[in-house]
Design a protein around this motif. Structure first.
Motif, PDB file in Angstrom:
ATOM      1  N   UNK A   1       3.409  13.404  19.426  1.00 48.58           N
ATOM      2  CA  UNK A   1       3.292  14.816  19.045  1.00 48.58           C
ATOM      3  C   UNK A   1       2.043  15.099  18.233  1.00 48.58           C
ATOM      4  N   UNK A   2       1.405  14.023  17.746  1.00 54.72           N
ATOM      5  CA  UNK A   2       0.223  14.150  16.889  1.00 54.72           C
ATOM      6  C   UNK A   2       0.561  14.937  15.617  1.00 54.72           C
ATOM      7  N   UNK A   3       1.732  14.612  15.067  1.00 52.81           N
ATOM      8  CA  UNK A   3       2.161  15.159  13.778  1.00 52.81           C
ATOM      9  C   UNK A   3       2.421  13.970  12.854  1.00 52.81           C
ATOM     10  N   UNK A   4       1.754  13.948  11.711  1.00 57.01           N
ATOM     11  CA  UNK A   4       1.896  12.844  10.762  1.00 57.01           C
ATOM     12  C   UNK A   4       2.963  13.164   9.729  1.00 57.01           C
ATOM     13  N   UNK A   5       3.881  12.229   9.536  1.00 54.36           N
ATOM     14  CA  UNK A   5       4.904  12.313   8.494  1.00 54.36           C
ATOM     15  C   UNK A   5       5.063  10.912   7.912  1.00 54.36           C
ATOM     16  N   UNK A   6       5.919  10.757   6.917  1.00 57.93           N
ATOM     17  CA  UNK A   6       6.096   9.456   6.267  1.00 57.93           C
ATOM     18  C   UNK A   6       7.536   9.011   6.425  1.00 57.93           C
ATOM     19  N   UNK A   7       7.717   7.780   6.909  1.00 59.35           N
ATOM     20  CA  UNK A   7       9.092   7.313   7.091  1.00 59.35           C
ATOM     21  C   UNK A   7       9.768   7.073   5.750  1.00 59.35           C
TER      22      UNK A   7
ATOM     23  N   UNK B   1      -5.948  10.319  10.177  1.00 60.80           N
ATOM     24  CA  UNK B   1      -7.398  10.537  10.222  1.00 60.80           C
ATOM     25  C   UNK B   1      -8.039   9.753  11.370  1.00 60.80           C
ATOM     26  N   UNK B   2      -7.511   8.551  11.624  1.00 60.21           N
ATOM     27  CA  UNK B   2      -8.052   7.740  12.728  1.00 60.21           C
ATOM     28  C   UNK B   2      -7.844   8.440  14.068  1.00 60.21           C
ATOM     29  N   UNK B   3      -6.664   9.025  14.268  1.00 61.50           N
ATOM     30  CA  UNK B   3      -6.413   9.763  15.509  1.00 61.50           C
ATOM     31  C   UNK B   3      -7.285  11.005  15.590  1.00 61.50           C
ATOM     32  N   UNK B   4      -7.429  11.696  14.457  1.00 57.52           N
ATOM     33  CA  UNK B   4      -8.268  12.893  14.437  1.00 57.52           C
ATOM     34  C   UNK B   4      -9.720  12.543  14.765  1.00 57.52           C
ATOM     35  N   UNK B   5     -10.176  11.356  14.313  1.00 60.01           N
ATOM     36  CA  UNK B   5     -11.539  10.924  14.583  1.00 60.01           C
ATOM     37  C   UNK B   5     -11.763  10.678  16.070  1.00 60.01           C
ATOM     38  N   UNK B   6     -10.673  10.462  16.811  1.00 67.43           N
ATOM     39  CA  UNK B   6     -10.754  10.276  18.257  1.00 67.43           C
ATOM     40  C   UNK B   6     -10.771  11.605  19.003  1.00 67.43           C
ATOM     41  N   UNK B   7     -10.743  12.699  18.245  1.00 64.83           N
ATOM     42  CA  UNK B   7     -10.799  14.015  18.859  1.00 64.83           C
ATOM     43  C   UNK B   7      -9.449  14.665  19.079  1.00 64.83           C
ATOM     44  N   UNK B   8      -8.375  14.036  18.597  1.00 66.20           N
ATOM     45  CA  UNK B   8      -7.033  14.589  18.775  1.00 66.20           C
ATOM     46  C   UNK B   8      -6.737  15.624  17.691  1.00 66.20           C
ATOM     47  N   UNK B   9      -5.957  16.627  18.041  1.00 69.24           N
ATOM     48  CA  UNK B   9      -5.572  17.681  17.096  1.00 69.24           C
ATOM     49  C   UNK B   9      -4.315  17.222  16.350  1.00 69.24           C
ATOM     50  N   UNK B  10      -4.519  16.613  15.202  1.00 64.01           N
ATOM     51  CA  UNK B  10      -3.406  16.053  14.418  1.00 64.01           C
ATOM     52  C   UNK B  10      -3.024  17.031  13.311  1.00 64.01           C
ATOM     53  N   UNK B  11      -1.738  17.323  13.223  1.00 58.89           N
ATOM     54  CA  UNK B  11      -1.215  18.130  12.119  1.00 58.89           C
ATOM     55  C   UNK B  11      -0.661  17.163  11.083  1.00 58.89           C
ATOM     56  N   UNK B  12      -1.238  17.162   9.896  1.00 58.35           N
ATOM     57  CA  UNK B  12      -0.879  16.175   8.878  1.00 58.35           C
ATOM     58  C   UNK B  12       0.152  16.756   7.922  1.00 58.35           C
ATOM     59  N   UNK B  13       1.400  16.318   8.068  1.00 62.36           N
ATOM     60  CA  UNK B  13       2.475  16.704   7.151  1.00 62.36           C
ATOM     61  C   UNK B  13       2.906  15.502   6.317  1.00 62.36           C
TER      62      UNK B  13
ATOM     63  N   UNK C   1       0.848  -1.191   0.000  1.00 65.34           N
ATOM     64  CA  UNK C   1       0.000   0.000   0.000  1.00 65.34           C
ATOM     65  C   UNK C   1       0.881   1.236   0.000  1.00 65.34           C
ATOM     66  N   UNK C   2       0.441   2.293  -0.693  1.00 68.69           N
ATOM     67  CA  UNK C   2       1.179   3.551  -0.665  1.00 68.69           C
ATOM     68  C   UNK C   2       1.323   4.022   0.774  1.00 68.69           C
ATOM     69  N   UNK C   3       2.564   4.222   1.220  1.00 70.13           N
ATOM     70  CA  UNK C   3       2.797   4.585   2.615  1.00 70.13           C
ATOM     71  C   UNK C   3       2.343   6.013   2.922  1.00 70.13           C
ATOM     72  N   UNK C   4       2.336   6.888   1.926  1.00 69.45           N
ATOM     73  CA  UNK C   4       1.804   8.232   2.174  1.00 69.45           C
ATOM     74  C   UNK C   4       0.319   8.142   2.480  1.00 69.45           C
ATOM     75  N   UNK C   5      -0.390   7.292   1.751  1.00 67.17           N
ATOM     76  CA  UNK C   5      -1.824   7.122   1.991  1.00 67.17           C
ATOM     77  C   UNK C   5      -2.058   6.404   3.312  1.00 67.17           C
ATOM     78  N   UNK C   6      -1.203   5.422   3.627  1.00 62.65           N
ATOM     79  CA  UNK C   6      -1.346   4.684   4.881  1.00 62.65           C
ATOM     80  C   UNK C   6      -1.148   5.594   6.090  1.00 62.65           C
ATOM     81  N   UNK C   7      -0.149   6.473   6.041  1.00 63.02           N
ATOM     82  CA  UNK C   7       0.076   7.368   7.173  1.00 63.02           C
ATOM     83  C   UNK C   7      -1.056   8.383   7.290  1.00 63.02           C
ATOM     84  N   UNK C   8      -1.545   8.875   6.169  1.00 61.45           N
ATOM     85  CA  UNK C   8      -2.674   9.799   6.216  1.00 61.45           C
ATOM     86  C   UNK C   8      -3.896   9.128   6.833  1.00 61.45           C
ATOM     87  N   UNK C   9      -4.067   7.833   6.560  1.00 61.02           N
ATOM     88  CA  UNK C   9      -5.183   7.087   7.135  1.00 61.02           C
ATOM     89  C   UNK C   9      -5.048   7.009   8.657  1.00 61.02           C
ATOM     90  N   UNK C  10      -3.823   6.736   9.136  1.00 57.75           N
ATOM     91  CA  UNK C  10      -3.597   6.689  10.585  1.00 57.75           C
ATOM     92  C   UNK C  10      -3.859   8.049  11.223  1.00 57.75           C
TER      93      UNK C  10
END
Length: 406
Positions: free
Chosen positions: A364-370, A32-44, A21-30
Motif C-alpha cells: 500500500x506504500x503506507x508506513x506504520x510501526x508494528x 524514505x528508501x521506498x520514496x527514493x525509488x520514486x514511490x508515493x509513500x504516505x508516512x504514518x 534501534x528505535x523502530x519508529x526511526x527504522x520504519x521511517x528509514x524504510x
C-alpha cells in the motif's frame, strides 16, 4: 600490497550491541528508501506534528540571536525558563515547584534518560506500563535495570489497573514508567484511576514514578491529571514534559523534568557530563511558548480531534481491525490479529503485526510501526498527525491491500 583492515566484532561495547534501534526511526528509514525509488509513500510512522511552530515562538528565537544568546547555557536551563515552567506547573497541574526542582534538557527523551540513568542500579526492576513508548525498555536496559512490562487490556483501553500494578511490585521494584496521554495507544488515565495507582505506590516506599506527560495538551477528554498531584507520593514522582507535541517544536529539542531536589540535582549532574545545557536559542523559544499560553496548542488539538474522528470512521471500513477510541495524543493502535494466518499474493503467511506492517508498506506504500516495538506485538500504530487527504488516501490503500490477503 597493503594489509586489509578488518573490524573486530569486539570493538563495540556489549551495551550498544544489545540495544535495539528505535523502530519508529527504522520504519521511517524504510519509508524514505521506498520514496527514493520514486514511490508515493504516505508516512504514518512518525510521532511528529505536521504543523509549523507558531510564529511568535520563531520570532522570539530570532530576537534571541540578535540579542546575543549564543553562549553556553546553565546546565539545568536558564533561570527565567525554569521559573516559567514552575508557573506552568502551578497553573495547569496544581503542582508547587521551585526552579531548583526543574532541569531543562535536550528533549523530553533526554529528561527520561537522565532520570533512569540517575536512579536505576543493576538488577533494579522498572515496571513499564505497556503498551509503552519504544525507548522506555532500552533506557532501562542501558542502566542495567530489569524492565518489567505490565500490559493493560484492550478492553480497558490498554490501561493498567491498580490491582495489576500491586501484583507486579516486588522488593526489587525501583521505578514505574508510564505516559498519559499514552504513546502509542492514546489512552488517558482518569483522576480516579491515578488515585488508585497512587494508593498502591504509597504502600511501597521504595517505589518511584516516572510520569511522561509530553502529550498533556493533546487531550480529547478535558481533564489532564498529573499523578504528582497526590500529596502522599509527590516527592516520589518525577514529571517529564516538553514542547515538541503541544507547541509543534520537535526540531527545537527542549524538554524538562520536575522532581524533588535530590533527584533533580542528580539529573543535572548526569547531564553535565553528557550534553551540558540545552541550546540557548531553543530555550528562548520555549520561554516564549510558555508566555504565549495555550491558544496555538488548543487550535492544533481541535485539528487532531477532527483527524482522530476521521480515521476512526475510515477504519470502520477496514475489516479485522479492533480499534479502541483514543482519548488523546495522535495515534490509533488497532489489534490486527484477525490477519494472522492469512496469505499474501506471493504465498507468504502473515504471522505477526511486524509482517503485516511490512506488507502494508510494500503493497500500500503506507508506513506504520508494528506494535512489538511498543510491547504489544498484536497491534500496529498509525499516526494521525497528517493532512486529512493523506489520511483518507492512506486508509483507502490499506483496505485495498488487506483485501488481497486470503
Amino acid at each position: 600490497m597493503s594489509a586489509v583492515s578488518t573490524l573486530a566484532p569486539s570493538v563495540l561495547s556489549d551495551r550498544i550491541n544489545a540495544m535495539q534501534e528505535s523502530q519508529t526511526i527504522a520504519m521511517a528509514k524504510k519509508a524514505r528508501e521506498l520514496a527514493a525509488q520514486g514511490l508515493d509513500v504516505i508516512n504514518l510512522s512518525f510521532g511528529e506534528p505536521d504543523f509549523q511552530t507558531p510564529q511568535y515562538i520563531k520570532d522570539a528565537a530570532k530576537k534571541a540571536l540578535d540579542e546575543g544568546f549564543t553562549f553556553y547555557t546553565p546546565v539545568p536551563g536558564y533561570l527565567d525558563l525554569r521559573q516559567a515552567i514552575c508557573d506552568k506547573l502551578q497553573r495547569d497541574n496544581q503542582l508547587d515547584y521551585k526552579p531548583e526542582n526543574i532541569v531543562v534538557s535536550t528533549g523530553a527523551k533526554q529528561s527520561l534518560a537522565n532520570v533512569v540513568m540517575s536512579m536505576v542500579n543493576p538488577g533494579d526492576e522498572v515496571i513499564v506500563f505497556a503498551p509503552y513508548w519504544v525507548s522506555y525498555e532500552e533506557m532501562v536496559k542501558l542502566a542495567e535495570g530489569t524492565p518489567v512490562p505490565l500490559m493493560g487490556s484492550l478492553e480497558n483501553d490498554f490501561k493498567v489497573t491498580a490491582a495489576e500494578l500491586e501484583a507486579a511490585i516486588t522488593p526489587r521494584t525501583k521505578l514505574i514508567m508510564y505516559s498519559s496521554p499514552c504513546n502509542p495507544t492514546g489512552s488517558v488515565f482518569s483522576r480516579e484511576e491515578l488515585a488508585d495507582i497512587a494508593e498502591v505506590v504509597a504502600r511501597h516506599p521504595q517505589v518511584h514514578v516516572l510520569a511522561d506527560e509530553i502529550y498533556e495538551y493533546i487531550n480529547f477528554v478535558g481533564e489532564h491529571v498529573s499523578i504528582a498531584q497526590f500529596s502522599d507520593i509527590k516527592d516520589r514522582v518525577i514529571t517529564v514534559n516538553g514542547f515538541s507535541k503541544g507547541y509543534a517544536m520537535t526540531g527545537w529539542r527542549v524538554g524538562y523534568l520536575a522532581a524533588r531536589k535530590e533527584i533533580a540535582s542528580a539529573c543535572e549532574k548526569m547531564q553535565s557530563q553528557i550534553t551540558s545545557g540545552t541550546c540557548s536559542v531553543a530555550q528562548r523559544g520555549a520561554l516564549a511558548a510558555l508566555q504565549g499560553g495555550r491558544t496555538s496548542a488548543d487550535e492544533m488539538v481541535a485539528a487532531y480531534r477532527r483527524r482522530r474522528d476521521l480515521v476512526l470512521e475510515l477504519v470502520q471500513d477496514v475489516p479485522g481491525f479492533r480499534t479502541p477510541t483514543p482519548s488523546g495524543a495522535f495515534y490509533i493502535f488497532p489489534d490486527v490479529t484477525g490477519y494472522f494466518g492469512k496469505q499474501t499474493p506471493d504465498g507468504s503467511t502473515i504471522t505477526s503485526a511486524a509482517e503485516l506492517a511490512l506488507f502494508i508498506l510494500n503493497d500500500a506504500h503506507v508506513a506504520a510501526v508494528d506494535g512489538g516495538a511498543f510491547g504489544a506485538p498484536n497491534c500496529i500504530r498509525f499516526s494521525t498527525a497528517a493532512a486529512d487527504e493523506k489520511l483518507r488516501e492512506a486508509f483507502i490503500r490499506i483496505k485495498a491491500s488487506l483485501l488481497k490477503l486470503v
